[in-house]
Write a protein that holds these residues in place. Structure first.
Motif, PDB file in Angstrom:
ATOM      1  N   GLY A  55     -25.169  34.252  17.415  1.00 49.59           N
ATOM      2  CA  GLY A  55     -26.472  34.899  17.312  1.00 49.59           C
ATOM      3  C   GLY A  55     -27.517  33.856  17.004  1.00 49.59           C
ATOM      4  N   ASP A  56     -28.292  34.077  15.940  1.00 54.01           N
ATOM      5  CA  ASP A  56     -29.314  33.120  15.524  1.00 54.01           C
ATOM      6  C   ASP A  56     -28.801  32.133  14.490  1.00 54.01           C
ATOM      7  OD1 ASP A  56     -31.180  34.262  17.192  1.00 54.01           O
ATOM      8  OD2 ASP A  56     -31.877  35.686  15.667  1.00 54.01           O
ATOM      9  N   ALA A  57     -27.573  32.302  14.053  1.00 55.76           N
ATOM     10  CA  ALA A  57     -27.016  31.453  12.995  1.00 55.76           C
ATOM     11  C   ALA A  57     -26.169  30.328  13.581  1.00 55.76           C
ATOM     12  CB  ALA A  57     -26.168  32.285  12.044  1.00 55.76           C
ATOM     13  N   ALA A  58     -26.102  29.220  12.856  1.00 53.68           N
ATOM     14  CA  ALA A  58     -25.230  28.099  13.216  1.00 53.68           C
ATOM     15  C   ALA A  58     -24.131  28.026  12.169  1.00 53.68           C
ATOM     16  CB  ALA A  58     -26.009  26.800  13.261  1.00 53.68           C
ATOM     17  N   LYS A  93     -22.991  28.286  17.507  1.00 52.91           N
ATOM     18  CA  LYS A  93     -24.060  29.259  17.286  1.00 52.91           C
ATOM     19  C   LYS A  93     -23.477  30.653  17.476  1.00 52.91           C
ATOM     20  CE  LYS A  93     -28.428  28.317  18.206  1.00 52.91           C
ATOM     21  NZ  LYS A  93     -29.119  28.247  17.063  1.00 52.91           N
TER      22      LYS A  93
END
Length: 162
Positions: free
Chosen positions: A135-138, A133
């Motif tokens: 930030g908010d992204a995977a 991960k």
């Protein structure tokens, strides 16, 4: 790096004792012996003249990941690659942390070099991924590696193999 070594007070100085003699030095990231132990095991296999191979795996893209996202992400990828080696090689094979981005596996095999290379190609090309991960992204990162294998029977010394 953290150490569990106990500190002691000696003649007005605070000192950490050296590691116990005879105990293997374990790489904290991979949990396997390091280069010094690898060199000792390599020398032993060469001296015994048993049918064996040394395989070096260099994990791809680690420097790029470290530069872009920090060492913690590169360490996770290295750890995932080590896990893949441990699960895909024989239980009797010995794995060592050779350098920052590479592992050495010592394999005692009576197989031909071609058969061993075929096995190692499957191990190195597996499409294992580590999900991270940011930030908010995977992000899914493949744990690919470049590799090479060497027959130890023809080696004259560990120095010639290194």
């Amino acid at each position: 790096m953290y150490s569990s070594a106990k500190r002691c007070f000696v003649a007005g100085r605070d000192e950490t004792p050296p590691p116990a003699v005879g105990l293997p030095r374990i790489d904290p990231l991979a949990g396997v012996p390091g280069r010094a132990e690898a060199e000792e095991a390599l020398a032993s296999l060469i001296a015994r003249r048993v049918p064996a191979y040394a395989a070096v795996f260099i994990v791809d893209r680690i420097h790029l990941l470290n530069d872009c996202f920090g060492y913690a992400l590169g360490d996770r990828l290295l750890s995932a690659f080590h896990d893949r080696l441990r699960h895909r090689l024989d239980a009797s094979d010995r794995i060592f942390r050779w350098s920052g981005t590479s592992f050495l596996a010592l394999l005692e095999r009576r197989q031909t070099a071609a058969n061993v290379r075929e096995e190692l190609a499957r191990v190195a090309s597996c499409n294992a991924e580590v999900i991270v991960k940011i930030g908010d992204a995977a992000l899914a990162l493949a744990t690919a590696a470049s590799w090479e294998a060497f027959a130890l029977r023809e080696a004259e010394s560990k120095n010639s193999m290194i």
